[in-house]
Design a protein around this motif. Structure first.
Motif, PDB file in Angstrom:
ATOM      1  N   ARG A 129     178.138  20.149  33.680  1.00  0.00           N
ATOM      2  CA  ARG A 129     177.093  20.361  34.690  1.00  0.00           C
ATOM      3  C   ARG A 129     176.530  19.028  35.186  1.00  0.00           C
ATOM      4  O   ARG A 129     176.232  18.124  34.398  1.00  0.00           O
ATOM      5  CB  ARG A 129     175.941  21.179  34.114  1.00  0.00           C
ATOM      6  CG  ARG A 129     176.259  22.636  33.977  1.00  0.00           C
ATOM      7  CD  ARG A 129     174.989  23.484  33.863  1.00  0.00           C
ATOM      8  NE  ARG A 129     175.378  24.889  33.809  1.00  0.00           N
ATOM      9  CZ  ARG A 129     175.446  25.595  32.674  1.00  0.00           C
ATOM     10  NH1 ARG A 129     175.121  25.054  31.527  1.00  0.00           N
ATOM     11  NH2 ARG A 129     175.842  26.850  32.708  1.00  0.00           N
ATOM     12  N   ARG A 131     173.645  18.774  36.234  1.00  0.00           N
ATOM     13  CA  ARG A 131     172.301  18.745  35.636  1.00  0.00           C
ATOM     14  C   ARG A 131     172.284  17.979  34.314  1.00  0.00           C
ATOM     15  O   ARG A 131     171.388  17.184  34.047  1.00  0.00           O
ATOM     16  CB  ARG A 131     171.819  20.176  35.415  1.00  0.00           C
ATOM     17  CG  ARG A 131     170.422  20.267  34.832  1.00  0.00           C
ATOM     18  CD  ARG A 131     169.915  21.699  34.830  1.00  0.00           C
ATOM     19  NE  ARG A 131     170.630  22.530  33.880  1.00  0.00           N
ATOM     20  CZ  ARG A 131     170.963  23.801  34.122  1.00  0.00           C
ATOM     21  NH1 ARG A 131     170.682  24.364  35.283  1.00  0.00           N
ATOM     22  NH2 ARG A 131     171.599  24.501  33.214  1.00  0.00           N
ATOM     23  N   ASP A 169     167.319  20.221  43.590  1.00  0.00           N
ATOM     24  CA  ASP A 169     167.307  21.532  42.919  1.00  0.00           C
ATOM     25  C   ASP A 169     168.654  22.235  43.041  1.00  0.00           C
ATOM     26  O   ASP A 169     169.037  23.001  42.153  1.00  0.00           O
ATOM     27  CB  ASP A 169     166.154  22.410  43.429  1.00  0.00           C
ATOM     28  CG  ASP A 169     166.253  22.711  44.904  1.00  0.00           C
ATOM     29  OD1 ASP A 169     166.878  21.903  45.626  1.00  0.00           O
ATOM     30  OD2 ASP A 169     165.718  23.744  45.338  1.00  0.00           O
ATOM     31  N   VAL A 170     169.386  21.979  44.126  1.00  0.00           N
ATOM     32  CA  VAL A 170     170.732  22.556  44.252  1.00  0.00           C
ATOM     33  C   VAL A 170     171.685  21.861  43.279  1.00  0.00           C
ATOM     34  O   VAL A 170     172.449  22.507  42.547  1.00  0.00           O
ATOM     35  CB  VAL A 170     171.254  22.438  45.697  1.00  0.00           C
ATOM     36  CG1 VAL A 170     172.705  22.920  45.797  1.00  0.00           C
ATOM     37  CG2 VAL A 170     170.355  23.230  46.644  1.00  0.00           C
ATOM     38  N   ARG A 172     171.062  20.515  40.572  1.00  0.00           N
ATOM     39  CA  ARG A 172     170.753  20.859  39.185  1.00  0.00           C
ATOM     40  C   ARG A 172     171.055  22.319  38.848  1.00  0.00           C
ATOM     41  O   ARG A 172     170.727  22.802  37.757  1.00  0.00           O
ATOM     42  CB  ARG A 172     169.266  20.565  38.891  1.00  0.00           C
ATOM     43  CG  ARG A 172     168.953  19.068  38.776  1.00  0.00           C
ATOM     44  CD  ARG A 172     167.446  18.832  38.556  1.00  0.00           C
ATOM     45  NE  ARG A 172     166.927  19.618  37.446  1.00  0.00           N
ATOM     46  CZ  ARG A 172     167.042  19.277  36.156  1.00  0.00           C
ATOM     47  NH1 ARG A 172     167.659  18.167  35.825  1.00  0.00           N
ATOM     48  NH2 ARG A 172     166.544  20.060  35.217  1.00  0.00           N
ATOM     49  N   GLY A 173     171.690  23.018  39.762  1.00  0.00           N
ATOM     50  CA  GLY A 173     171.999  24.426  39.527  1.00  0.00           C
ATOM     51  C   GLY A 173     173.007  24.625  38.409  1.00  0.00           C
ATOM     52  O   GLY A 173     173.770  23.715  38.059  1.00  0.00           O
ATOM     53  N   ASP A 174     173.024  25.847  37.858  1.00  0.00           N
ATOM     54  CA  ASP A 174     173.936  26.167  36.754  1.00  0.00           C
ATOM     55  C   ASP A 174     175.402  25.964  37.131  1.00  0.00           C
ATOM     56  O   ASP A 174     176.234  25.705  36.261  1.00  0.00           O
ATOM     57  CB  ASP A 174     173.771  27.647  36.354  1.00  0.00           C
ATOM     58  CG  ASP A 174     172.476  27.891  35.616  1.00  0.00           C
ATOM     59  OD1 ASP A 174     171.814  26.905  35.232  1.00  0.00           O
ATOM     60  OD2 ASP A 174     172.123  29.082  35.446  1.00  0.00           O
ATOM     61  N   ASP A 175     175.711  26.143  38.399  1.00  0.00           N
ATOM     62  CA  ASP A 175     177.103  26.245  38.813  1.00  0.00           C
ATOM     63  C   ASP A 175     177.546  25.084  39.687  1.00  0.00           C
ATOM     64  O   ASP A 175     178.391  25.233  40.569  1.00  0.00           O
ATOM     65  CB  ASP A 175     177.315  27.593  39.502  1.00  0.00           C
ATOM     66  CG  ASP A 175     176.852  28.721  38.585  1.00  0.00           C
ATOM     67  OD1 ASP A 175     177.310  28.767  37.435  1.00  0.00           O
ATOM     68  OD2 ASP A 175     176.001  29.530  39.019  1.00  0.00           O
ATOM     69  N   VAL A 176     176.952  23.940  39.447  1.00  0.00           N
ATOM     70  CA  VAL A 176     177.390  22.700  40.096  1.00  0.00           C
ATOM     71  C   VAL A 176     177.924  21.801  38.986  1.00  0.00           C
ATOM     72  O   VAL A 176     177.173  21.355  38.119  1.00  0.00           O
ATOM     73  CB  VAL A 176     176.224  22.026  40.842  1.00  0.00           C
ATOM     74  CG1 VAL A 176     176.683  20.727  41.492  1.00  0.00           C
ATOM     75  CG2 VAL A 176     175.644  22.971  41.890  1.00  0.00           C
ATOM     76  N   TRP A 202     179.337  27.277  47.573  1.00  0.00           N
ATOM     77  CA  TRP A 202     179.123  26.446  48.766  1.00  0.00           C
ATOM     78  C   TRP A 202     180.468  26.010  49.346  1.00  0.00           C
ATOM     79  O   TRP A 202     181.463  25.930  48.644  1.00  0.00           O
ATOM     80  CB  TRP A 202     178.280  25.217  48.428  1.00  0.00           C
ATOM     81  CG  TRP A 202     176.821  25.528  48.258  1.00  0.00           C
ATOM     82  CD1 TRP A 202     176.272  26.566  47.559  1.00  0.00           C
ATOM     83  CD2 TRP A 202     175.717  24.797  48.810  1.00  0.00           C
ATOM     84  NE1 TRP A 202     174.905  26.526  47.643  1.00  0.00           N
ATOM     85  CE2 TRP A 202     174.523  25.446  48.396  1.00  0.00           C
ATOM     86  CE3 TRP A 202     175.615  23.646  49.607  1.00  0.00           C
ATOM     87  CZ2 TRP A 202     173.254  24.986  48.771  1.00  0.00           C
ATOM     88  CZ3 TRP A 202     174.349  23.182  49.963  1.00  0.00           C
ATOM     89  CH2 TRP A 202     173.194  23.856  49.555  1.00  0.00           C
ATOM     90  N   LYS A 254     176.018  27.781  51.998  1.00  0.00           N
ATOM     91  CA  LYS A 254     176.720  28.829  51.238  1.00  0.00           C
ATOM     92  C   LYS A 254     177.829  29.510  52.047  1.00  0.00           C
ATOM     93  O   LYS A 254     177.729  29.668  53.257  1.00  0.00           O
ATOM     94  CB  LYS A 254     175.720  29.897  50.799  1.00  0.00           C
ATOM     95  CG  LYS A 254     174.840  29.460  49.650  1.00  0.00           C
ATOM     96  CD  LYS A 254     173.974  30.619  49.197  1.00  0.00           C
ATOM     97  CE  LYS A 254     173.067  30.175  48.062  1.00  0.00           C
ATOM     98  NZ  LYS A 254     172.191  31.252  47.625  1.00  0.00           N
TER      99      LYS A 254
END
Lengths: 367, 109
Positions: A129, A131, A169-170, A172-176, A202, A254
């Motif tokens: 991640r 994040r 915030d994008v 740090r998303g779970d799926d980045v 995205w 998206k």
């Protein structure tokens, strides 16, 4: 391809099977659509390829490759692939779709990469991640966006280098994730070996290949690839009237919900009797709620059966039992996502040729 | 079906064994050689030489050939974009020649 100036060569580039060559330099290769009927995951050697700038390294040593993390952080980092492998691994099945997939079907036509429907693919991505990386570096309070850059370079120095940015915030998303495996294998060099960004849900423009630098910005990125390119009208469905001006734009983000039949092509002739139609559907990460099929050009619809769920960012395969009587038909397929968005019969238009997601139709003769 | 399955399994294991261990990041060097001389060349005509000289510095001529038929205004906008946005060093007179050539050979009235 079924549009003006659609002549294309099929050629196998390194680590690739024969794909549809849109441009050899920089390499832009489209996946033949029949591949999408073979399985829910798109094989690495069939996965589409899109580079913006021709300065692409043709030899990369993963052992010495480093990702530099700098900018508005407490500690600058230099990460090797071993460093990444020592961090918690995440696995996501996600669709990677070019912003301009299907651009060649826009009417009126628009300049740009003239893709058919094959500038997309679905793979299982393994990585770390963003994040977790950012937390290790420590964001400063003024952090606003996170900019990603790869090893590719312009041919001519004045050309803007390819860089893409996400709001903090994008990012740090779970799926980045910074992915180092694609379908369980090192990815082909043309798909970003040894590491690429995956921004599940995205458009592919953000999935920076050969990722080499993560820079935390204290401002909104004003580089060409964010401020000028890859902008969509700030309208519902990103559509405007052809030729119109004066609307606000935002960076593309998206994926729009789409669905396709994969088991037959437009103009197909099939035998009368029970037939199983197959296809795929996907959206920007809410997941597919339903897929409907019409055999009368969209006048009436019946639900298809959704097959195994590989996660909300994946292609969702569907099947539809069709008892076909002799005649001429227009099949249509329409997906609705869990967030309620669906597809329309009237295609959108914008000057960039982005985000096409019209209801696809297929003329079929049954005899 | 059966024979292709048997054929692919050993290949897959061989590739996996050499390159990496399952679920670990890749190590070592990957080298490719991108093909050259692939794709169409510019159509003959006045200006083809200028197009060949300036356009193909950064991209193959296929990028022109695949475009939908564009009119003179649209081709002029493309050439301007290459110069002003991407920084292509095309002199004014060559740019005018290229716009005329693209409109004639790859355009519409």
């Amino acid at each position: 391809m079924p549009f003006a100036n659609g002549d294309r060569e099929l050629l196998a580039f390194p680590q690739k099977r024969a794909l549809i060559v849109m441009t050899p330099r920089p390499p832009q290769l489209e996946t033949p659509f029949a591949v999408f009927d073979d399985g829910v995951l798109t094989p690495n050697d069939a996965f589409f390829v899109r580079w913006h700038l021709a300065g692409i390294p043709q030899s990369i040593d993963a052992s010495t490759h480093r990702i530099v993390v700098n900018g508005a952080v407490q500690r600058e980092l230099t990460l090797s692939l071993r460093d990444l492998a020592a961090m918690p691994a995440v696995e996501i099945v996600a669709v990677n779709e070019c912003s301009g997939n299907s651009r060649a079907f826009f009417h009126p036509r628009v300049p740009g990469g003239q893709w058919g429907n094959g500038a997309m693919g679905n793979a299982r991505w393994t990585g770390v991640r963003v994040r977790d990386i950012l937390d290790r570096a420590g964001l400063l309070p003024n952090a606003k966006q996170v900019q990603f850059r790869g090893l590719d370079e312009p041919v001519e120095p004045p050309t803007p280098a390819f860089r893409k940015s996400l709001d903090v915030d994008v990012a740090r998303g779970d799926d980045v994730i910074v992915a180092y495996l694609m379908n369980g294998q090192p990815m082909p060099l043309l798909n970003g070996f040894p590491v690429r960004l995956v921004v599940a849900g995205w458009y592919a423009t953000y999935w920076v290949k050969m990722l080499s630098k993560i820079t935390v910005l204290d401002h909104v990125d004003d580089n060409f690839w964010m401020k000028t390119a890859y902008r969509i009208p700030d309208t519902p469905n990103a559509g405007v009237a052809p030729g119109s001006t004066g609307f606000a734009t935002v960076p593309i983000n998206k994926l729009a919900v789409r669905s396709f039949v994969t088991s037959l092509t437009d103009g197909a002739a099939i035998n009368a009797g029970p037939a199983v139609l197959r296809g795929i559907a996907f959206d920007g990460g809410s997941g597919i709620r339903s897929v409907e099929v019409s055999a009368d050009g969209g006048a009436s619809w019946r639900r298809a059966t959704l097959e195994q769920d590989y996660g909300k960012y994946s292609f969702r395969r569907w099947t539809f039992q069709w008892n076909a009587a002799p005649g001429a038909y227009v099949l249509a397929v329409r997906a609705t996502s869990n967030d309620g968005s669906t597809q329309n019969a009237t295609p959108i238009w914008n000057a960039g040729g982005y985000m096409r997601n019209v209801i696809e139709t297929y003329k079929v003769t049954v005899s | 079906m059966r024979s292709s399955w048997l054929f692919f399994v050993p290949l897959a294991f061989a590739a996996a064994g050499i390159a990496f261990a399952e679920n670990s990041a890749p190590q070592g060097t990957t080298t490719i050689a991108l093909p050259t001389g692939v794709g169409p060349t510019f159509k003959p005509g006045p200006g083809a030489k200028a197009a060949g000289k300036y356009c193909t510095t950064c991209h193959s001529s296929a990028y022109v050939a695949i475009q939908p038929p564009l009119n003179a205004t649209q081709w002029a906008a493309e050439v301007t974009k290459m110069r002003k946005v991407y920084g292509a060093s095309i002199p004014d007179d060559a740019a005018a020649t290229i716009v005329q050539y693209l409109t004639t050979e790859y355009g519409k009235p």
